[in-house]
Scaffold this active site. Structure first.
Site, short mmCIF file in Angstrom:
data_model
loop_
_atom_site.label_atom_id
_atom_site.label_comp_id
_atom_site.label_asym_id
_atom_site.label_seq_id
_atom_site.Cartn_x
_atom_site.Cartn_y
_atom_site.Cartn_z
N ASP A 1 0.83 -1.20 0.00
CA ASP A 1 0.00 0.00 0.00
C ASP A 1 0.88 1.26 0.00
O ASP A 1 1.87 1.34 0.74
CB ASP A 1 -0.87 -0.02 1.27
CG ASP A 1 -1.95 1.03 1.26
OD1 ASP A 1 -2.78 0.99 0.34
OD2 ASP A 1 -1.96 1.88 2.17
N GLU B 1 14.48 -15.18 0.04
CA GLU B 1 14.87 -16.26 0.96
C GLU B 1 13.82 -17.37 0.98
O GLU B 1 14.10 -18.49 1.37
CB GLU B 1 14.99 -15.73 2.39
CG GLU B 1 16.18 -14.86 2.66
CD GLU B 1 16.08 -14.29 4.08
OE1 GLU B 1 15.54 -14.95 4.99
OE2 GLU B 1 16.52 -13.13 4.25
C1 NOJ Z 1 -4.39 2.89 -0.99
C2 NOJ Z 1 -5.53 1.99 -0.72
O1 NOJ Z 1 -5.82 1.26 -1.88
C3 NOJ Z 1 -6.68 2.87 -0.29
O2 NOJ Z 1 -7.88 2.17 -0.22
C4 NOJ Z 1 -6.32 3.51 1.03
O3 NOJ Z 1 -7.33 4.43 1.38
C5 NOJ Z 1 -4.99 4.25 0.95
N1 NOJ Z 1 -3.99 3.52 0.23
C6 NOJ Z 1 -4.45 4.53 2.33
O4 NOJ Z 1 -4.02 3.35 2.93
#
Ligand code: NOJ
Length: 561
Positions: A208, A257
């Site tokens: 993310d 790994e």
């Molecule tokens: C990207 C994620 O896909 C989204 O849903 C989220 O709100 C933001 N990152 C923050 O984590």
């Protein structure tokens, strides 16, 4: 057939756990629900599933606000349920990719609670980005950065004696404080989290906000106009800073790994994969994330943000393939996910040939044309699934689901809506629970009221209505995926055909021995065009007496092969 590693050509299906299947009847999807529906994915013909977060979380941002990185939220089940899910998926030949959220934690994470209690200058605060405010009394935020969900990216704390204290940074909601990646403790913790899930048998991670972890030294003010356009994220102090690449070099070595620990399942094709969610422009900057010693993949959001026009799509495909190819990485393709309007909805907008607007649509906005949207969406998917590289599908797109574009304000949960003072409708419309049946209180999603209401048109889109039905979207996806696999399209090379009429994308896919295996044409003009010679392998819509209608894609076997 290719002997390239799976992540170079896999089709990966995104499950948003809140909305896929609810086994316990609380209205929210869960892990046992997912396990009970995995056969749908095996039958569809994908290679892997990616699960959005199911970790312990107050759910202020749909689970992207994690309070415990190593456990399942009781809303979704238990670690034993997760083990059962992985085992069932692996039995069905499906790999399992999970989300890791390294940019921030939930404000309910024990680290953040300890940071608030410990006060300024403490080691506990040094895991996050706390700063004094500007101005004589510190009442101004430390810089001008804005949250992606609107409003300032800083929130002021209150000291234990009740007086106003330091500010903390949150690039997203105020309940998602950013971690400080200059702190070695943060590196060690996230690496240990990766190992935890690898030891549970996962096959990869979707990372993310992969471009956000490292911030520019001194946290300087940003050019906010630039932030809006996303055009040159590398020039902004909060995105795409050079130091982020060191993180991914270490992570690549870490996941390597684990190669060879699951050969009983996968034989030699036993890599663990890292895919970055990095909204980085230009394409060269994005390609730096997939250099040979960094991530395996990043999402290619430029394709998703391309208007429905032949010149724009062709340029987008060319650019993406060239950039990834220059660093020896596979390209990825995606049209929908839980953060953007579904492509069946986006492509039905009246401006879809001019812009690719990804914001959610609300009841007061102009409504899209559902018939046109679905027709184009099917053509877009048929184009995407022919392209070399790996592709991502978002749950329900194989049913042709549109967004719910008339959700009333009272049911909205995306923090974007509240933080923007209601000016941005947010992402709930693409997160509506999936219909598994044509009737019942939640159309087969589960025994309870679904957490978001489903629109009436979902009833006709349930898989039972579509399985075996000629021309259905589900059957189209099944056929596309089967032919893609049989012909090994994911590992081919693309060549544009010179004879294409204007506004028609025409391309040939050639295997490693130089043999053409398929031709693909997408008609983006407003009139039918002649079909080429050669057997039709699959078409996204009805063909019109030997012609390819507009907004339709066809795959043919090259004449003579
Ligand atoms: C990207 C994620 O896909 C989204 O849903 C989220 O709100 C933001 N990152 C923050 O984590």
């Amino acid at each position: 057939m290719s002997n390239q590693p799976w992540w170079r050509h896999a089709v990966i299906y995104q499950v948003y756990p809140r909305s896929w299947a609810d086994a316990d009847g609380d209205g929210l999807g869960d892990l046992p629900g997912i396990t009970s529906r995995l056969e749908h994915l095996a039958d569809l013909g994908v290679d892997a599933l990616w699960l959005s977060p199911f970790y312990v979380s107050p759910q202020n941002d749909g689970g992207y606000d994690v309070a415990d990185f190593r456990d399942v939220d009781p809303l979704f089940g238990t670690l034993a349920d997760f083990d059962a899910l992985v085992e069932r998926a692996h039995d069905l030949g499906l790999r399992v990719v999970v989300d890791v959220v390294p940019n921030h934690t939930s404000s309910e994470h024990p680290w953040f609670q300890a940071a608030l209690a410990a006060g300024p200058g403490s080691p506990e605060r040094a895991r996050y980005v706390f700063r004094p405010g500007r101005g004589d009394d510190g009442s101004e935020p430390p810089n001008n950065w804005q949250s992606k969900f609107d409003g300032p990216a800083w929130t002021r704390t209150t000291d234990p004696d009740g007086s106003p204290g330091e500010w903390y940074l949150h690039l997203f909601d105020s309940s998602q404080p950013d971690l400080d990646w200059t702190n070695p403790e943060v590196h060690a913790e996230l690496e240990s989290v990766l190992r935890f899930w690898l030891d549970q048998g996962v096959d990869g991670f979707r990372i993310d906000v992969a471009h956000g972890l490292v911030k520019a030294d001194g946290l300087p003010d940003a050019d906010l106009a630039l932030d809006e356009t996303r055009d040159r994220s590398s020039l902004l102090p909060m995105w795409d800073q050079p130091g982020v690449h060191d993180v991914y070099r270490r992570w690549r070595a870490l996941v390597e790994e684990y190669r060879g620990t699951q050969t009983a399942l996968w034989g030699e094709d036993d890599d663990r994969m890292l895919c970055g969610e990095a909204w980085v422009q230009p394409a060269e900057a994005l390609a730096a994330y997939v250099r040979p010693d960094e991530l395996h993949q990043t999402f290619n959001f430029s394709f998703l943000m391309t208007p429905w026009r032949a010149d724009a799509l062709r340029a987008s495909v060319d650019d993406a393939l060239a950039r990834a190819g220059a660093v020896g990485a596979p390209q990825t393709w995606v049209l929908s996910n839980h953060d953007v309007g579904r492509h069946a909805t986006r492509l039905g907008r009246s401006d879809a040939t001019q812009v690719a607007e990804v914001e959610g649509i609300g009841p007061h906005d102009e409504q899209p044309d559902p018939v046109l949207g679905l027709r184009r969406a099917r053509a877009a998917t048929a184009l995407m699934l022919a392209l070399p590289g790996s592709a991502y599908l978002y749950q329900g797109e194989e049913l042709g689901l549109p967004d719910h574009t008339r959700l009333p304000d009272e049911v909205l949960q995306d923090p974007t809506f509240a933080r923007s003072g209601g000016t941005r409708h947010g992402r709930d419309g693409c997160r509506v629970p999936v219909p598994w049946a044509s009737d019942g209180p939640s159309l087969g999603f589960g025994p309870g009221e679904p957490w978001l209401p489903q629109p009436p048109e979902y009833a006709d889109l349930a898989p039972g209505r579509q399985r075996g039905a000629e021309g259905s979207t589900l059957e189209l996806y099944r056929r596309l995926l089967r032919v893609r696999r049989e012909l090994g399209l994911g590992t081919t090379t693309l060549a544009w055909l010179p004879d294409a009429p204007p506004d028609v994308l025409a391309l040939r896919l050639v295997d490693a021995d130089g043999v053409p295996v398929a031709e693909v044409r997408t008609n983006l003009s407003d009139a039918p065009v002649p079909l080429p010679a050669g057997e039709v392998l699959v078409a996204s819509g009805d063909l019109d007496d030997g012609r390819l209608p507009s907004d339709t894609t066809v795959w043919t076997r090259p004449a003579g092969s």
